[in-house]
Scaffold this active site. Structure first.
Site, mmCIF file in Angstrom:
data_model
loop_
_atom_site.group_PDB
_atom_site.id
_atom_site.type_symbol
_atom_site.label_atom_id
_atom_site.label_comp_id
_atom_site.label_asym_id
_atom_site.label_seq_id
_atom_site.Cartn_x
_atom_site.Cartn_y
_atom_site.Cartn_z
ATOM 1 C CG ASP A 1 -51.804 79.498 65.660
ATOM 2 O OD1 ASP A 1 -51.694 80.741 65.627
ATOM 3 O OD2 ASP A 1 -52.884 78.926 65.873
ATOM 4 C CG HIS B 1 -58.339 75.603 64.095
ATOM 5 N ND1 HIS B 1 -57.908 74.737 65.061
ATOM 6 C CD2 HIS B 1 -58.196 74.943 62.918
ATOM 7 C CE1 HIS B 1 -57.510 73.608 64.506
ATOM 8 N NE2 HIS B 1 -57.674 73.712 63.197
ATOM 9 C CE LYS B 2 -59.992 83.483 60.546
ATOM 10 N NZ LYS B 2 -60.556 84.407 59.561
ATOM 11 C CG HIS C 1 -54.657 88.187 65.835
ATOM 12 N ND1 HIS C 1 -54.239 87.058 66.488
ATOM 13 C CD2 HIS C 1 -55.015 87.772 64.581
ATOM 14 C CE1 HIS C 1 -54.314 86.012 65.671
ATOM 15 N NE2 HIS C 1 -54.785 86.424 64.517
ATOM 16 N NE ARG C 2 -59.483 84.781 64.474
ATOM 17 C CZ ARG C 2 -58.238 84.326 64.214
ATOM 18 N NH1 ARG C 2 -57.617 83.560 65.088
ATOM 19 N NH2 ARG C 2 -57.633 84.622 63.094
ATOM 20 C CG ASP D 1 -59.259 89.087 55.816
ATOM 21 O OD1 ASP D 1 -59.230 87.849 55.714
ATOM 22 O OD2 ASP D 1 -58.614 89.832 55.059
ATOM 23 C CG ASN E 1 -59.985 78.770 60.559
ATOM 24 O OD1 ASN E 1 -60.035 78.020 61.515
ATOM 25 N ND2 ASN E 1 -58.855 79.326 60.129
HETATM 26 P P1 ITT Z 1 -62.168 82.358 56.812
HETATM 27 O O1 ITT Z 1 -61.762 83.291 55.696
HETATM 28 O O2 ITT Z 1 -63.116 81.292 56.370
HETATM 29 O O3 ITT Z 1 -62.651 83.070 58.045
HETATM 30 P P2 ITT Z 1 -59.331 81.729 56.815
HETATM 31 O O4 ITT Z 1 -58.535 80.679 57.526
HETATM 32 O O5 ITT Z 1 -59.243 81.766 55.318
HETATM 33 O O6 ITT Z 1 -60.846 81.578 57.308
HETATM 34 P P3 ITT Z 1 -58.357 84.456 56.828
HETATM 35 O O7 ITT Z 1 -58.892 84.771 55.488
HETATM 36 O O8 ITT Z 1 -58.551 85.473 57.911
HETATM 37 O O9 ITT Z 1 -58.957 83.103 57.439
HETATM 38 O O10 ITT Z 1 -56.879 84.009 56.582
HETATM 39 C C1 ITT Z 1 -55.791 84.596 57.033
HETATM 40 C C2 ITT Z 1 -54.633 83.644 57.081
HETATM 41 O O11 ITT Z 1 -53.756 84.224 58.044
HETATM 42 C C3 ITT Z 1 -54.966 82.245 57.588
HETATM 43 O O12 ITT Z 1 -55.109 81.326 56.546
HETATM 44 C C4 ITT Z 1 -53.746 81.899 58.433
HETATM 45 O O13 ITT Z 1 -52.756 81.340 57.609
HETATM 46 C C5 ITT Z 1 -53.258 83.258 58.910
HETATM 47 N N1 ITT Z 1 -53.785 83.523 60.254
HETATM 48 C C6 ITT Z 1 -54.748 84.404 60.617
HETATM 49 N N2 ITT Z 1 -54.993 84.343 61.932
HETATM 50 C C7 ITT Z 1 -54.179 83.389 62.418
HETATM 51 C C8 ITT Z 1 -53.984 82.839 63.691
HETATM 52 O O14 ITT Z 1 -54.685 83.215 64.738
HETATM 53 N N3 ITT Z 1 -53.069 81.887 63.803
HETATM 54 C C9 ITT Z 1 -52.345 81.479 62.755
HETATM 55 N N4 ITT Z 1 -52.478 81.913 61.519
HETATM 56 C C10 ITT Z 1 -53.404 82.878 61.344
#
Ligand code: ITT
Length: 187
Positions: free
Chosen positions: A143, A11-12, A168-169, A65, A9
């Site tokens: 978001d 954005h993360k 949170h992140r 996660d 991801n």
């Molecule tokens: P990676 O596993 O590759 O890190 P991912 O997008 O699949 O990326 P997650 O498994 O942590 O990440 O997914 C959790 C879901 O929760 C993600 O797909 C979003 O829909 C939601 N989510 C988590 N953090 C968020 C944020 O900061 N803003 C919006 N939605 C978020």
């Protein structure tokens, strides 16, 4: 100092890179699958992913996660957030929340670090409410429908720096950064 952050991801990756700038920590993105198990808690998912990935990469690394926990839905989508986003998405959640007056929700992030001698987990939480309609086009995932306490804007109406003031992140990764800096001086 540099960390390897396993995530697909982008954005993360940008959020974390900016949050850790103030600690002088650089972030390298490793685009590998996290091999997530379906577990009851984010921590269990993270622990499993850390061990599997460490066996592949063989170097210290970080995984995260995260999930959205909605009070009126008894914590749903929680650990299923990724799947729920891909299937019913933002509009599906808004549909489930139709005529629901309790809009309280939280995002939770669990960050895991592994090296040859230890595993460490750090948690970050942001509380807020679910908006009645999506707003904004920045960020990702849920978001557009999450408004953190202390703001009128959804996360999708905020720049990365603004989201990092609440998110949170950013909270979880700041804990990791402080710990890494202390750990480095201990060795
Ligand atoms: P990676 O596993 O590759 O890190 P991912 O997008 O699949 O990326 P997650 O498994 O942590 O990440 O997914 C959790 C879901 O929760 C993600 O797909 C979003 O829909 C939601 N989510 C988590 N953090 C968020 C944020 O900061 N803003 C919006 N939605 C978020």
């Amino acid at each position: 100092m540099k960390i390897r952050f396993v995530t697909r991801n982008k954005h993360k990756f940008v959020e974390v890179s900016k949050a850790l700038q103030e600690y002088g920590i650089k972030v390298e993105q490793l685009c590998l699958d996290k091999l997530e198990i379906q577990a009851k808690s984010l921590s269990d998912v993270v622990r499993f992913s850390l061990v599997v990935l460490y066996n592949v990469v063989g170097e210290p690394l970080v995984v995260e996660d995260a999930g959205l926990f909605i009070e009126a839905l008894k914590g749903f989508p929680g650990v299923f957030s990724s799947y729920v986003f891909k299937t019913i998405g933002v509009n599906g959640i808004l549909k489930l929340m139709e005529n629901v007056s309790n809009r309280k929700a939280m995002f939770k992030s669990v960050v895991g670090y592994i090296d040859d001698s230890q595993i460490a987990l750090f948690e970050g939480i942001v509380e807020g409410i679910i908006a009645y309609e999506p707003r904004g086009n920045m960020g990702f995932g849920f978001d557009p429908i999450f408004i953190p306490n202390g703001s009128e804007k959804t996360f999708a109406e905020m720049s990365v720096d603004e989201k990092n003031k609440f998110s949170h992140r950013a909270k979880a990764f700041r804990k990791l950064a402080s710990w890494l800096i202390q750990d480095k001086f201990k060795r």
